[in-house]
Each structure stands twice: as C-alpha cells, then as structure tokens.
Design an enzyme around this catalytic site. Structure first.
Site, PDB file in Angstrom:
ATOM      1  N   GLU A   1      -6.510   5.132   6.860  1.00 41.47           N
ATOM      2  CA  GLU A   1      -5.945   6.474   6.791  1.00 41.47           C
ATOM      3  C   GLU A   1      -6.828   7.539   7.424  1.00 41.47           C
ATOM      4  O   GLU A   1      -6.368   8.648   7.711  1.00 41.47           O
ATOM      5  CB  GLU A   1      -5.617   6.860   5.340  1.00 41.47           C
ATOM      6  CG  GLU A   1      -6.799   6.990   4.424  1.00 41.47           C
ATOM      7  CD  GLU A   1      -7.040   5.732   3.618  1.00 41.47           C
ATOM      8  OE1 GLU A   1      -6.936   5.776   2.392  1.00 41.47           O
ATOM      9  OE2 GLU A   1      -7.355   4.697   4.244  1.00 41.47           O
TER      10      GLU A   1
ATOM     11  N   ASN B   1     -14.129  -1.478   2.100  1.00 44.91           N
ATOM     12  CA  ASN B   1     -12.791  -1.500   2.677  1.00 44.91           C
ATOM     13  C   ASN B   1     -12.533  -2.785   3.448  1.00 44.91           C
ATOM     14  O   ASN B   1     -11.648  -2.837   4.303  1.00 44.91           O
ATOM     15  CB  ASN B   1     -12.582  -0.291   3.582  1.00 44.91           C
ATOM     16  CG  ASN B   1     -12.281   0.971   2.801  1.00 44.91           C
ATOM     17  OD1 ASN B   1     -11.851   0.903   1.646  1.00 44.91           O
ATOM     18  ND2 ASN B   1     -12.519   2.114   3.405  1.00 44.91           N
TER      19      ASN B   1
ATOM     20  N   ARG C   1       0.863  -1.178   0.000  1.00 45.08           N
ATOM     21  CA  ARG C   1       0.000   0.000   0.000  1.00 45.08           C
ATOM     22  C   ARG C   1       0.896   1.224   0.000  1.00 45.08           C
ATOM     23  O   ARG C   1       1.678   1.439   0.938  1.00 45.08           O
ATOM     24  CB  ARG C   1      -0.912   0.000   1.223  1.00 45.08           C
ATOM     25  CG  ARG C   1      -1.893   1.172   1.268  1.00 45.08           C
ATOM     26  CD  ARG C   1      -2.871   0.988   2.417  1.00 45.08           C
ATOM     27  NE  ARG C   1      -3.813   2.076   2.499  1.00 45.08           N
ATOM     28  CZ  ARG C   1      -4.923   2.182   1.784  1.00 45.08           C
ATOM     29  NH1 ARG C   1      -5.211   1.242   0.901  1.00 45.08           N
ATOM     30  NH2 ARG C   1      -5.743   3.198   1.931  1.00 45.08           N
TER      31      ARG C   1
ATOM     32  N   ASP D   1      -7.627  -0.059   4.938  1.00 52.73           N
ATOM     33  CA  ASP D   1      -7.799   1.381   4.728  1.00 52.73           C
ATOM     34  C   ASP D   1      -8.061   2.135   6.035  1.00 52.73           C
ATOM     35  O   ASP D   1      -9.195   2.501   6.350  1.00 52.73           O
ATOM     36  CB  ASP D   1      -8.929   1.652   3.728  1.00 52.73           C
ATOM     37  CG  ASP D   1      -8.589   1.181   2.325  1.00 52.73           C
ATOM     38  OD1 ASP D   1      -7.612   0.428   2.188  1.00 52.73           O
ATOM     39  OD2 ASP D   1      -9.290   1.565   1.387  1.00 52.73           O
TER      40      ASP D   1
ATOM     41  N   ASP E   1     -12.914   5.318   7.695  1.00 53.37           N
ATOM     42  CA  ASP E   1     -13.540   5.025   6.398  1.00 53.37           C
ATOM     43  C   ASP E   1     -14.242   3.679   6.497  1.00 53.37           C
ATOM     44  O   ASP E   1     -13.930   2.723   5.773  1.00 53.37           O
ATOM     45  CB  ASP E   1     -12.483   5.021   5.298  1.00 53.37           C
ATOM     46  CG  ASP E   1     -13.089   5.207   3.908  1.00 53.37           C
ATOM     47  OD1 ASP E   1     -14.315   5.378   3.811  1.00 53.37           O
ATOM     48  OD2 ASP E   1     -12.331   5.176   2.928  1.00 53.37           O
TER      49      ASP E   1
END
Length: 291
Positions: free
Chosen positions: A255, A240, A70, A253, A235
């Site tokens: 972030e 995800n 990633r 995910d 998120d």
C-alpha cells in the site's frame, strides 16, 4: 491457528463470524454457485493499515484451497492513509511476480465492489509461511529471536535480495506511471519528499511535531543527486514477508508503493528494525542489536 493475544479485540479487525457469510456470498458470485467459504480466521500479529483473514474455499475452480483476503480498512476507523488503493497493490504484485524472482503473491480476485464486505478487497491463494510479529514486535521474542546469529544473517541476506529484485523494475524499463504523484513534484525524489510533507500535514491534526519538521529540513539540506528511479516497495521490512526455513516465500503489503531511489526502501528497512530495537531496549530487553 492460534490467535495473537488481543487480536480479536483490535478495532480494525473484523469479526470472522461476521465475515464468513459475506465471503461465502461473494464466492458464490465470483467463483460459482457451488462455492463455499469456511474456516475464516485472522492471522497472527498483523499490523493496523488493513485487515487480513484466512479461509478455505471449495467449489467452482477453488478445489478446496486455502485463501487469504486483504481488506481495505473500514471507513469508520481513523485511516492510516488518505486513500487506500487496493487495485494499485495488485498491479505492483503482478508486475513484480511476472518480471522478477521476488515471490509476490498471485491475486486472482481484486474486488472493487464494496457491496460484499463494505470495502474493496483482494483474494490470494494462501501461502504457508510465518511473518515476524508486529504486535508485539519480533524483537520482544519469538522465532526470529530464537534463531541463531547465522540464521538471522541468512534472513538479512534474503531480505536484501528481495529489495534488489524489486528494484530491477525501473521507471526506464517499465510503465510505472500508475504510481506517479506529479502534484507533489517534478522528479521521483521531489514526489517522494513532497508527498511525505503533504502526508504529515494531513495526519498531524493541527498538532505540530518539531522533530518531524526538523527531519524534513535535514533531508532538504542533504538531498542527494537523483539516481535511477525504481519501483519502491514502500513498507520494506521483514515483517511484511512470509518466511519458511529462513527464506522469504511471499512479499506482502504494497500500500506504500511508489517510484523513487532504491535507497528509500533500504533506509526504511534499516530504520524499522532500529525503531523496534529501540522499543525493546526501552523496556530493558535485549532485542536484536545491530552492529
């Protein structure tokens, strides 16, 4: 693996042919002189906040295993986030994996040296599973649409259990100070709202969006009493997660992770599905309506 339509033309996605020798050089440094990287390909239907590639790595301790990298977005692209803290993402996944039943991936390597790929990146063992597509949204067609109502109800229950598991990580019981944003407010809810206001100012590029500004006013006027602060995935949505047999096998995910009320994650998960459903209905497609 088949590629999503137009995947190779996405401006945020690096060319696998460019990345293969770079990842190979990194592997020889990080894993061992006999390490090699082959079969670099993009996954299907991924989003735009970062880039992900899949590859095989052999030699050293890798033992010919599949991996996923990633990558932080390239600095030359218009950023989705003001800062991209990839080390924070690993800390969240480690915390969740080690203390809950939520299937957060292992992250053997968190490479902060940008000399290898031009950006920092994570490398994780590849987990076999399928994510509901973002491009086009899963409500336009595909395996989620093709599933029975009972199977989708099973997915919904599993998704809710994932959130409940993540929310077992409380600010009272664990050190979540690495996610604090004291410059945006005193309490976790203050920080959530303060950060989103700041993010709006950063992202709007001198354009005003009355709907968003009315939304902030609505939220302030109806601010609830502040409950327990927990780890927020951020998120939070089915797209995800990697799924196998209608059960989640990886939660990805991180972030947008933060500290705040559990309801923030739940509301985001509901909103994102309704957002995708609204797009489907705009194009006169059935989508997956909610009751």
């Amino acid at each position: 693996m088949d590629e999503a339509p137009g995947a190779m033309n996405a401006p945020w996605r690096r060319d696998p042919a460019e990345l293969q020798p770079l990842l190979d050089a990194w592997a020889k440094h990080a894993v061992g002189d006999d390490a090699s990287v082959t079969g670099v390909v993009p996954p299907e239907g991924t989003g735009m906040s970062s880039d992900t590639v899949l590859f095989e790595m052999s030699g050293g301790d890798a033992l010919a295993k599949g991996y996923a990298a990633r990558l932080a977005p390239l600095p030359s692209l218009y950023p989705v986030f003001p800062e991209y803290d990839i080390e924070m993402q690993r800390r969240c996944m480690d915390l969740v994996r080690e203390n809950t039943d939520v299937p957060a991936p292992q992250v053997p390597w968190c490479e902060l040296d940008t000399a290898w790929l031009g950006v920092p990146f994570l490398v994780m063992p590849r987990i076999e599973g399928t994510a509901p597509s973002d491009m086009p949204p899963y409500v336009f067609g595909g395996w989620v649409m093709d599933a029975s109502a009972a199977e989708r109800a099973t997915m919904q229950e599993h998704a809710a259990r994932v959130l409940a598991g993540i929310h077992e990580i409380t600010a009272e019981g664990y050190d979540l100070s690495f996610l604090a944003r004291p410059e945006h407010g005193a309490s976790p809810l203050d920080q959530q709202l303060g950060y989103q206001r700041w993010y709006y100012e950063w992202a709007r590029n001198d354009i005003r969006y009355p709907l968003i500004e009315r939304t902030f006013e609505w939220l302030e006027a109806r601010r609830p009493a502040e409950g327990p602060a927990v780890l927020n995935w951020g998120d939070a949505r089915i797209g995800n997660m990697l799924w196998r047999d209608m059960a989640p096998v990886a939660v990805l995910d991180w972030e947008m992770a933060a500290v705040g009320p559990a309801e923030v994650d739940l509301a985001w998960m509901i909103f994102l599905h309704r957002f995708f459903q609204g797009i489907a209905e705009r194009f006169e497609m059935p989508g997956i309506p909610t009751s």
